[in-house]
Write an enzyme that holds these catalytic residues in place. Structure first.
Site, PDB file in Angstrom:
ATOM      1  N   HIS A 221      -2.258  10.355   3.667  1.00 20.44           N
ATOM      2  CA  HIS A 221      -3.133  10.890   4.717  1.00 20.44           C
ATOM      3  C   HIS A 221      -4.596  10.587   4.392  1.00 20.44           C
ATOM      4  CE1 HIS A 221       0.000  13.572   6.658  1.00 20.44           C
ATOM      5  NE2 HIS A 221       0.595  13.183   5.535  1.00 20.44           N
TER       6      HIS A 221
ATOM      7  N   ASP B 197      -6.249  16.243  10.851  1.00 23.07           N
ATOM      8  CA  ASP B 197      -4.858  15.813  10.707  1.00 23.07           C
ATOM      9  C   ASP B 197      -3.988  16.593  11.688  1.00 23.07           C
ATOM     10  OD1 ASP B 197      -2.157  15.340   9.543  1.00 23.07           O
ATOM     11  OD2 ASP B 197      -3.322  14.464   7.903  1.00 23.07           O
TER      12      ASP B 197
ATOM     13  N   ALA C  89      -1.462   0.314  -8.487  1.00 20.40           N
ATOM     14  CA  ALA C  89      -2.005  -1.030  -8.261  1.00 20.40           C
ATOM     15  C   ALA C  89      -2.931  -1.029  -7.054  1.00 20.40           C
ATOM     16  CB  ALA C  89      -0.868  -2.030  -8.042  1.00 20.40           C
TER      17      ALA C  89
ATOM     18  N   GLN D 236      -3.152  -2.124  -3.993  1.00 20.22           N
ATOM     19  CA  GLN D 236      -2.133  -2.729  -3.122  1.00 20.22           C
ATOM     20  C   GLN D 236      -2.708  -3.720  -2.129  1.00 20.22           C
ATOM     21  OE1 GLN D 236       1.505  -0.681  -2.000  1.00 20.22           O
ATOM     22  NE2 GLN D 236       0.769  -0.691   0.116  1.00 20.22           N
TER      23      GLN D 236
ATOM     24  N   HIS E 292       8.943   1.639   0.266  1.00 18.44           N
ATOM     25  CA  HIS E 292       9.571   2.865   0.773  1.00 18.44           C
ATOM     26  C   HIS E 292       9.387   2.998   2.274  1.00 18.44           C
ATOM     27  CE1 HIS E 292       5.404   3.919   0.799  1.00 18.44           C
ATOM     28  NE2 HIS E 292       5.598   5.169   1.099  1.00 18.44           N
TER      29      HIS E 292
ATOM     30  N   ASN F 211       1.426   3.360   6.002  1.00 16.66           N
ATOM     31  CA  ASN F 211       0.308   2.570   5.483  1.00 16.66           C
ATOM     32  C   ASN F 211       0.810   1.266   4.872  1.00 16.66           C
ATOM     33  OD1 ASN F 211      -1.622   4.497   6.179  1.00 16.66           O
ATOM     34  ND2 ASN F 211      -1.521   5.521   4.202  1.00 16.66           N
TER      35      ASN F 211
ATOM     36  N   GLU G 221       0.188  -2.656   6.096  1.00 19.96           N
ATOM     37  CA  GLU G 221      -0.418  -3.632   5.196  1.00 19.96           C
ATOM     38  C   GLU G 221       0.473  -4.858   5.048  1.00 19.96           C
ATOM     39  OE1 GLU G 221      -1.109  -1.319   1.710  1.00 19.96           O
ATOM     40  OE2 GLU G 221      -2.734  -0.174   2.617  1.00 19.96           O
TER      41      GLU G 221
END
Length: 466
Positions: A20, A121, A349, A351, A366, A370, A374
């Site tokens: 989030h 949110d 890392a 990412q 998973h 997000n 990407e």
């Protein structure tokens, strides 16, 4: 800079979990680029772990989450966190927002104009209610995909149709017909995992909370998604009639020139990029199961065996809390077997840099939203591990699109990802991965939908009637 934009001040309030935070920090970066002032609201616990890089128009403030300092704040305690936020953080939030609207209090010395809009949110409904009570326009922001929100929005209808609860021992491959636009491919097993836990006499509290937050978004001035019309046109179109307005402003990470400030609660291992520099083009399997997932030792062993057997170099993000100390011996043995030149394991890392690296040819993920965005934007072939909560819906939608585009594939995992997670060599790591130029064209096409929406969100909020 437009004078009205210079006087606009948005308070951004995410759920205090990394996925989030990541998405909403990228959104805050977009608001800064549009010339707005931004206050980003952390919890005390998270802000104490970060070194945020503020700017003249960006500041980081915090409220207590109401939990003890030594509380683990793990994924299996999300309900406790949300309830504590509702009952305790809400009090501090109301007091802070009142000060920020009046331009008073300790934060008044920063030279920021009064808050003119709140973006909260979507599963923090109290933040929307309090803002509106104080006369501040409030917008809900969902960090999951539009198709996941549509599934949650459809739960009351599924109950009315008798499609929920699922019959005990029933076939999980039975189709689900009550989620609009997904009738042709959605199955029981693709619904949020909590749907399997409800019965005629028992409701799942996590499902109740998320469905209630989703329905509550109707009260916000608008509902905002980190997605684009290019990616989810059907889901967005079907959600829109239920909300006062809908914005698709993503993929937000692709609009930021650099990773969002203070986005990680863990320090990334930048040395992995140098390791990637030594690998052949599109030869590396990158493995990351996100910031919250926990796997059993059996699953860990299967992942490890599959990666070694596949024969490709692999970079594995293995958080210290994902399995536990029992992973160390087996991991070191595997690395000794394949050699350090073909295997690198890091606790975290960068990412964004990893997925854009020429050496990465496959992303074992998973299927968090997000990460999915990407991978799509950067054109990396993905193998999706079946996860819990809302992500099976997303994974099934990706599978459905993959039937036409051939870019994203679901792994042959067992029930809910319980086994079968090895990467098979016969899939070919580089298969289907476009060139850097193709990825850039895709990025520009997907990103284009959201740029103007992000720039004008504040102006639109001001014009929506109470």
């Amino acid at each position: 800079m437009d004078a009205a934009m210079a006087e606009a001040h948005v308070l951004v309030f995410p759920v205090p979990a990394r996925g989030h935070l990541n998405s909403m920090l990228h959104f805050a970066t977009g608001l800064l680029s549009a010339g707005l002032h931004v206050t980003f609201l952390h919890t005390d616990h998270n802000l104490s772990r970060l070194v945020p890089a503020a700017s003249p128009r960006l500041r980081f403030l915090s409220v207590p989450d109401g939990l003890p300092d030594d509380h683990p704040r793990a994924v299996d305690g999300i309900l406790e966190l949300l309830e504590s936020m509702r009952t305790r953080a809400s009090v501090a939030y109301r007091a802070l927002l009142s000060e920020l609207c009046a331009g008073s209090g300790a934060a008044a010395d920063d030279g920021f104009p009064p808050v003119t809009c709140v973006v909260a949110d979507g599963i923090l409904p109290f933040a929307i209610d309090i803002a509106e009570e104080l006369g501040v326009p409030a917008i809900a922001f969902r960090t999951v995909s539009a198709c996941a929100v549509l599934a949650y929005l459809s739960v009351p209808r599924l109950l009315e149709l008798g499609e929920l609860p699922f019959p005990e021992g029933g076939d999980l491959d039975e189709p689900v017909r009550g989620v609009p636009g997904m009738e042709s491919f959605l199955r029981r097993r693709d619904m949020p995992i909590q749907c399997r836990r409800i019965t005629g006499t028992h409701d799942d509290p996590v499902l109740q909370t998320v469905v209630a937050g989703t329905l509550h978004s109707r009260k916000a001035r608008a509902l905002m998604f980190n997605t684009s019309m290019s990616l989810e046109p059907s889901a967005l179109a079907r959600i829109k009639p239920h909300m006062r307005d809908v914005f698709a402003v993503g993929p937000l990470h692709a609009m930021s020139p650099a990773p969002a400030a203070a986005t990680s609660l863990w320090r990334a291992d930048d040395g992995c990029v140098a390791w990637l520099d030594c690998q052949a083009d599109r030869s590396v399997v990158y493995v990351s199961l996100g910031s919250l997932a926990v796997i059993s030792h059996e699953q860990f062993t299967e992942f490890l065996s599959g990666l070694v057997a596949a024969g490709y170099p692999f970079l594995w993000v293995l958080r210290p809390d994902i399995v536990g100390a029992s992973q160390d011996a087996a991991l070191q043995e595997a690395i000794n077997t394949v050699g350090e030149s073909k295997a690198l394991v890091v606790p975290w890392a960068p990412q964004r840099d990893v997925l854009r690296h020429r050496a990465v040819g496959c992303f074992l993920t998973h299927n968090g939203w997000n990460s999915t965005l990407e991978g799509i934007v950067d054109g990396v072939l993905a193998v999706l591990r079946r996860p819990a909560d809302q992500q099976p819906v997303r994974g099934r939608r990706v599978e459905d699109r993959a039937g036409h585009e051939g870019r994203l594939r679901q792994s042959n995992s067992g029930e809910d990802g319980e086994g079968g997670n090895g990467v098979r060599r016969d899939q070919g790591v580089g298969t289907g991965v476009g060139t850097a130029g193709e990825a850039g064209c895709r990025r520009r096409r997907v990103v284009g939908d959201g740029v103007q929406a992000a720039r004008h969100i504040h102006q639109r909020a001001q014009h929506v009637e109470h």
